[in-house]
Structure formats: C-alpha cells, structure tokens
Design a protein around this motif. Sequence first.
Motif, mmCIF file in Angstrom:
data_model
loop_
_atom_site.group_PDB
_atom_site.id
_atom_site.type_symbol
_atom_site.label_atom_id
_atom_site.label_comp_id
_atom_site.label_asym_id
_atom_site.label_seq_id
_atom_site.Cartn_x
_atom_site.Cartn_y
_atom_site.Cartn_z
ATOM 1 N N TYR A 14 -18.965 12.346 -33.696
ATOM 2 C CA TYR A 14 -18.321 11.491 -32.702
ATOM 3 C C TYR A 14 -17.394 10.467 -33.333
ATOM 4 C CZ TYR A 14 -21.539 13.485 -29.390
ATOM 5 O OH TYR A 14 -22.226 14.355 -28.608
ATOM 6 N N GLY A 15 -17.557 10.137 -34.593
ATOM 7 C CA GLY A 15 -16.710 9.151 -35.234
ATOM 8 C C GLY A 15 -15.418 9.722 -35.770
ATOM 9 N N THR A 16 -15.257 11.028 -35.753
ATOM 10 C CA THR A 16 -14.037 11.627 -36.292
ATOM 11 C C THR A 16 -12.920 11.547 -35.257
ATOM 12 O OG1 THR A 16 -14.711 13.802 -35.506
ATOM 13 C CG2 THR A 16 -15.325 13.230 -37.753
ATOM 14 N N PRO A 17 -11.687 11.292 -35.698
ATOM 15 C CA PRO A 17 -10.586 11.192 -34.734
ATOM 16 C C PRO A 17 -10.209 12.559 -34.176
ATOM 17 C CG PRO A 17 -9.753 11.007 -36.958
ATOM 18 C CD PRO A 17 -11.264 11.040 -37.055
ATOM 19 N N ALA A 18 -9.643 12.532 -32.998
ATOM 20 C CA ALA A 18 -9.196 13.771 -32.362
ATOM 21 C C ALA A 18 -7.967 14.295 -33.092
ATOM 22 C CB ALA A 18 -8.867 13.511 -30.899
ATOM 23 N N PRO A 19 -7.780 15.606 -33.105
ATOM 24 C CA PRO A 19 -6.588 16.145 -33.759
ATOM 25 C C PRO A 19 -5.334 15.724 -32.997
ATOM 26 C CG PRO A 19 -7.761 17.862 -32.592
ATOM 27 C CD PRO A 19 -8.624 16.642 -32.550
ATOM 28 N N PRO A 20 -4.202 15.612 -33.666
ATOM 29 C CA PRO A 20 -2.978 15.190 -32.978
ATOM 30 C C PRO A 20 -2.546 16.220 -31.943
ATOM 31 C CG PRO A 20 -2.485 15.922 -35.193
ATOM 32 C CD PRO A 20 -3.982 15.893 -35.067
ATOM 33 N N ARG A 21 -1.997 15.711 -30.845
ATOM 34 C CA ARG A 21 -1.518 16.600 -29.788
ATOM 35 C C ARG A 21 -0.198 17.232 -30.223
ATOM 36 N NH1 ARG A 21 -1.567 13.356 -24.292
ATOM 37 N NH2 ARG A 21 -0.829 15.368 -23.598
ATOM 38 N N PRO A 22 0.033 18.468 -29.808
ATOM 39 C CA PRO A 22 1.307 19.103 -30.182
ATOM 40 C C PRO A 22 2.476 18.409 -29.483
ATOM 41 C CG PRO A 22 0.085 20.495 -28.664
ATOM 42 C CD PRO A 22 -0.806 19.342 -29.032
#
Length: 68
Positions: free
Chosen positions: A21-29
């Motif tokens: 849960y602490g990991t950031p979300a991947p960047p949106r295209p």
Amino acid sequence: MSTAEQYPNQPPLIWPEPGVYGTPAPPRPRRDWPREILAGLSVVLTVAVLGAPLGVLWSAVAPGCCSR
C-alpha cells in the motif's frame, strides 16, 4: 475430511503482501490530445451537417400535431 497430503501447496494469497500500500501508483499514460480534439470536432461537424437536412425531412414527413 481433507488432510495435508491432499493439499501440498499453499492456496494463493488473496490480499497483497505487506508494504504494497505504500508504493506509488504507476504513471498514467499520456493522452493524445490532437486525436481526441479531432474526433470530437468530427462528431460535432457530422451532427451539424446531418441535423439540418434531417430536420427538414422530419418536418415534411411528420404529421401535424396541433392543427385544427
């Protein structure tokens, strides 16, 4: 009854592992704005071009609603 020999492997985890849960979300295209604007304008132009003749046809074919 089930025994340990029938199920030698552990079932798959349902919940994510700790710390996920602490990991950031991947960047949106990135979005392709020129293509989206062109598609929107083509829809608006098509509706405008076809709307007028279809309105004239409708008024010619549709029965009068409130004529006495």
